[in-house]
Write a protein that holds these residues in place. Structure first.
Motif, PDB file in Angstrom:
ATOM      1  N   LEU A  25      -3.539   0.038  16.350  1.00 49.08           N
ATOM      2  CA  LEU A  25      -4.602  -0.698  17.043  1.00 49.08           C
ATOM      3  C   LEU A  25      -5.132   0.083  18.242  1.00 49.08           C
ATOM      4  O   LEU A  25      -6.347   0.159  18.455  1.00 49.08           O
ATOM      5  N   ARG A  26      -4.236   0.669  19.030  1.00 49.45           N
ATOM      6  CA  ARG A  26      -4.678   1.463  20.191  1.00 49.45           C
ATOM      7  C   ARG A  26      -5.577   2.615  19.751  1.00 49.45           C
ATOM      8  O   ARG A  26      -6.590   2.903  20.381  1.00 49.45           O
ATOM      9  N   GLU A  27      -5.201   3.283  18.673  1.00 47.31           N
ATOM     10  CA  GLU A  27      -5.993   4.407  18.171  1.00 47.31           C
ATOM     11  C   GLU A  27      -7.358   3.975  17.641  1.00 47.31           C
ATOM     12  O   GLU A  27      -8.253   4.798  17.485  1.00 47.31           O
ATOM     13  N   PRO A  80      14.680  -8.053  14.071  1.00 47.23           N
ATOM     14  CA  PRO A  80      13.895  -7.349  15.080  1.00 47.23           C
ATOM     15  C   PRO A  80      12.413  -7.668  14.878  1.00 47.23           C
ATOM     16  O   PRO A  80      11.863  -7.476  13.805  1.00 47.23           O
ATOM     17  N   THR A  81      11.806  -8.203  15.923  1.00 51.04           N
ATOM     18  CA  THR A  81      10.417  -8.623  15.851  1.00 51.04           C
ATOM     19  C   THR A  81       9.685  -8.134  17.086  1.00 51.04           C
ATOM     20  O   THR A  81      10.201  -8.223  18.192  1.00 51.04           O
ATOM     21  N   LEU A  82       8.481  -7.635  16.884  1.00 51.98           N
ATOM     22  CA  LEU A  82       7.635  -7.223  17.995  1.00 51.98           C
ATOM     23  C   LEU A  82       6.387  -8.094  17.946  1.00 51.98           C
ATOM     24  O   LEU A  82       5.643  -8.082  16.960  1.00 51.98           O
ATOM     25  N   TYR A  83       6.198  -8.893  18.970  1.00 52.56           N
ATOM     26  CA  TYR A  83       5.023  -9.754  19.054  1.00 52.56           C
ATOM     27  C   TYR A  83       3.876  -8.932  19.634  1.00 52.56           C
ATOM     28  O   TYR A  83       4.042  -8.268  20.641  1.00 52.56           O
ATOM     29  N   VAL A  84       2.735  -8.981  18.976  1.00 51.51           N
ATOM     30  CA  VAL A  84       1.608  -8.123  19.340  1.00 51.51           C
ATOM     31  C   VAL A  84       0.410  -8.993  19.687  1.00 51.51           C
ATOM     32  O   VAL A  84       0.078  -9.925  18.966  1.00 51.51           O
ATOM     33  N   SER A  85      -0.235  -8.653  20.790  1.00 51.82           N
ATOM     34  CA  SER A  85      -1.492  -9.282  21.172  1.00 51.82           C
ATOM     35  C   SER A  85      -2.496  -8.169  21.397  1.00 51.82           C
ATOM     36  O   SER A  85      -2.167  -7.154  22.014  1.00 51.82           O
ATOM     37  N   TYR A  88       0.845  -1.183   0.000  1.00 55.82           N
ATOM     38  CA  TYR A  88       0.000   0.000   0.000  1.00 55.82           C
ATOM     39  C   TYR A  88       0.883   1.237   0.000  1.00 55.82           C
ATOM     40  O   TYR A  88       2.005   1.206   0.502  1.00 55.82           O
ATOM     41  N   PRO A  89       0.387   2.336  -0.579  1.00 55.61           N
ATOM     42  CA  PRO A  89       1.228   3.517  -0.763  1.00 55.61           C
ATOM     43  C   PRO A  89       1.375   4.392   0.488  1.00 55.61           C
ATOM     44  O   PRO A  89       2.232   5.252   0.524  1.00 55.61           O
ATOM     45  N   GLU A  90       0.542   4.178   1.497  1.00 55.72           N
ATOM     46  CA  GLU A  90       0.616   5.030   2.682  1.00 55.72           C
ATOM     47  C   GLU A  90       1.900   4.771   3.478  1.00 55.72           C
ATOM     48  O   GLU A  90       2.520   3.719   3.351  1.00 55.72           O
ATOM     49  N   GLU A  91       2.237   5.728   4.310  1.00 59.74           N
ATOM     50  CA  GLU A  91       3.397   5.572   5.181  1.00 59.74           C
ATOM     51  C   GLU A  91       3.119   4.460   6.186  1.00 59.74           C
ATOM     52  O   GLU A  91       2.016   4.339   6.703  1.00 59.74           O
ATOM     53  N   ARG A  92       4.104   3.650   6.438  1.00 62.79           N
ATOM     54  CA  ARG A  92       3.935   2.552   7.397  1.00 62.79           C
ATOM     55  C   ARG A  92       3.825   3.099   8.811  1.00 62.79           C
ATOM     56  O   ARG A  92       4.476   4.068   9.170  1.00 62.79           O
ATOM     57  N   ARG A  93       2.971   2.443   9.589  1.00 64.84           N
ATOM     58  CA  ARG A  93       2.783   2.827  10.984  1.00 64.84           C
ATOM     59  C   ARG A  93       2.982   1.600  11.855  1.00 64.84           C
ATOM     60  O   ARG A  93       2.711   0.481  11.424  1.00 64.84           O
ATOM     61  N   ALA A  94       3.396   1.815  13.071  1.00 61.85           N
ATOM     62  CA  ALA A  94       3.547   0.706  14.011  1.00 61.85           C
ATOM     63  C   ALA A  94       2.162   0.130  14.311  1.00 61.85           C
ATOM     64  O   ALA A  94       1.220   0.869  14.608  1.00 61.85           O
ATOM     65  N   VAL A  95       2.050  -1.181  14.214  1.00 64.03           N
ATOM     66  CA  VAL A  95       0.741  -1.816  14.370  1.00 64.03           C
ATOM     67  C   VAL A  95       0.169  -1.619  15.775  1.00 64.03           C
ATOM     68  O   VAL A  95      -1.041  -1.439  15.934  1.00 64.03           O
ATOM     69  N   ASP A  96       1.019  -1.609  16.796  1.00 61.98           N
ATOM     70  CA  ASP A  96       0.494  -1.442  18.151  1.00 61.98           C
ATOM     71  C   ASP A  96      -0.153  -0.072  18.335  1.00 61.98           C
ATOM     72  O   ASP A  96      -1.241   0.036  18.907  1.00 61.98           O
ATOM     73  N   GLY A  97       0.460   0.969  17.812  1.00 62.71           N
ATOM     74  CA  GLY A  97      -0.118   2.310  17.902  1.00 62.71           C
ATOM     75  C   GLY A  97      -1.412   2.430  17.118  1.00 62.71           C
ATOM     76  O   GLY A  97      -2.391   3.016  17.585  1.00 62.71           O
ATOM     77  N   GLY A 127      -9.327   1.503  19.072  1.00 67.11           N
ATOM     78  CA  GLY A 127     -10.151   0.840  20.071  1.00 67.11           C
ATOM     79  C   GLY A 127      -9.707  -0.528  20.542  1.00 67.11           C
ATOM     80  O   GLY A 127     -10.534  -1.316  20.994  1.00 67.11           O
ATOM     81  N   TRP A 128      -8.432  -0.794  20.475  1.00 71.83           N
ATOM     82  CA  TRP A 128      -7.927  -2.092  20.927  1.00 71.83           C
ATOM     83  C   TRP A 128      -7.029  -1.911  22.149  1.00 71.83           C
ATOM     84  O   TRP A 128      -6.308  -0.919  22.262  1.00 71.83           O
ATOM     85  N   ASP A 129      -7.081  -2.872  23.072  1.00 68.65           N
ATOM     86  CA  ASP A 129      -6.109  -2.956  24.155  1.00 68.65           C
ATOM     87  C   ASP A 129      -4.971  -3.822  23.636  1.00 68.65           C
ATOM     88  O   ASP A 129      -5.199  -4.926  23.144  1.00 68.65           O
ATOM     89  N   VAL A 130      -3.759  -3.313  23.740  1.00 68.04           N
ATOM     90  CA  VAL A 130      -2.622  -3.954  23.073  1.00 68.04           C
ATOM     91  C   VAL A 130      -1.490  -4.199  24.062  1.00 68.04           C
ATOM     92  O   VAL A 130      -1.193  -3.361  24.903  1.00 68.04           O
ATOM     93  N   THR A 131      -0.885  -5.367  23.939  1.00 67.93           N
ATOM     94  CA  THR A 131       0.369  -5.631  24.640  1.00 67.93           C
ATOM     95  C   THR A 131       1.389  -6.056  23.593  1.00 67.93           C
ATOM     96  O   THR A 131       1.030  -6.657  22.575  1.00 67.93           O
ATOM     97  N   THR A 132       2.629  -5.721  23.841  1.00 68.96           N
ATOM     98  CA  THR A 132       3.696  -6.084  22.919  1.00 68.96           C
ATOM     99  C   THR A 132       4.839  -6.717  23.694  1.00 68.96           C
ATOM    100  O   THR A 132       4.973  -6.506  24.908  1.00 68.96           O
ATOM    101  N   ALA A 133       5.642  -7.483  23.003  1.00 67.12           N
ATOM    102  CA  ALA A 133       6.820  -8.089  23.618  1.00 67.12           C
ATOM    103  C   ALA A 133       7.885  -8.279  22.554  1.00 67.12           C
ATOM    104  O   ALA A 133       7.578  -8.610  21.409  1.00 67.12           O
ATOM    105  N   THR A 134       9.117  -8.059  22.933  1.00 67.14           N
ATOM    106  CA  THR A 134      10.238  -8.375  22.053  1.00 67.14           C
ATOM    107  C   THR A 134      10.495  -9.885  22.143  1.00 67.14           C
ATOM    108  O   THR A 134       9.905 -10.590  22.982  1.00 67.14           O
ATOM    109  N   PHE A 135      11.378 -10.383  21.311  1.00 69.87           N
ATOM    110  CA  PHE A 135      11.733 -11.794  21.336  1.00 69.87           C
ATOM    111  C   PHE A 135      12.222 -12.200  22.726  1.00 69.87           C
ATOM    112  O   PHE A 135      11.750 -13.190  23.298  1.00 69.87           O
ATOM    113  N   SER A 136      13.132 -11.433  23.288  1.00 70.60           N
ATOM    114  CA  SER A 136      13.686 -11.761  24.612  1.00 70.60           C
ATOM    115  C   SER A 136      12.613 -11.729  25.691  1.00 70.60           C
ATOM    116  O   SER A 136      12.575 -12.590  26.574  1.00 70.60           O
ATOM    117  N   GLU A 137      11.731 -10.737  25.634  1.00 75.80           N
ATOM    118  CA  GLU A 137      10.652 -10.641  26.624  1.00 75.80           C
ATOM    119  C   GLU A 137       9.697 -11.826  26.531  1.00 75.80           C
ATOM    120  O   GLU A 137       9.267 -12.373  27.545  1.00 75.80           O
TER     121      GLU A 137
END
Length: 76
Positions: free
Chosen positions: A32-34, A65-70, A21-30, A36-46
């Protein structure tokens, strides 16, 4: 070609142009929060620590680099 492949496997084949898609990429966690979602994230180590798993010494350098999102949709 995609139509012929779809017939062979009796399934729709993804049009890879639909994955971009042509739009600027955005962080998925942000995003989703905007929206109406409650979001938690974790790095691989976490995530590994959460499940009492050890992280191999070279894992941080070899794992991209990976961010796991729930997320759970807020009621209302």
């Amino acid at each position: 070609m995609r139509a012929a492949a779809a017939k062979l496997v009796d399934a729709e084949i993804t049009d890879f142009d639909d994955l971009w898609y042509p739009e600027e990429r955005r962080a998925v966690d942000g995003w989703l929060r905007e929206h109406g979602w409650d979001v938690t994230t974790a790095t691989f180590s976490e995530l590994m620590a959460r499940y009492a798993r050890s992280v191999p010494q070279d894992a941080e350098d070899s794992v991209p680099p990976t961010l796991y999102v729930s997320a759970q949709r807020r009621a209302g």
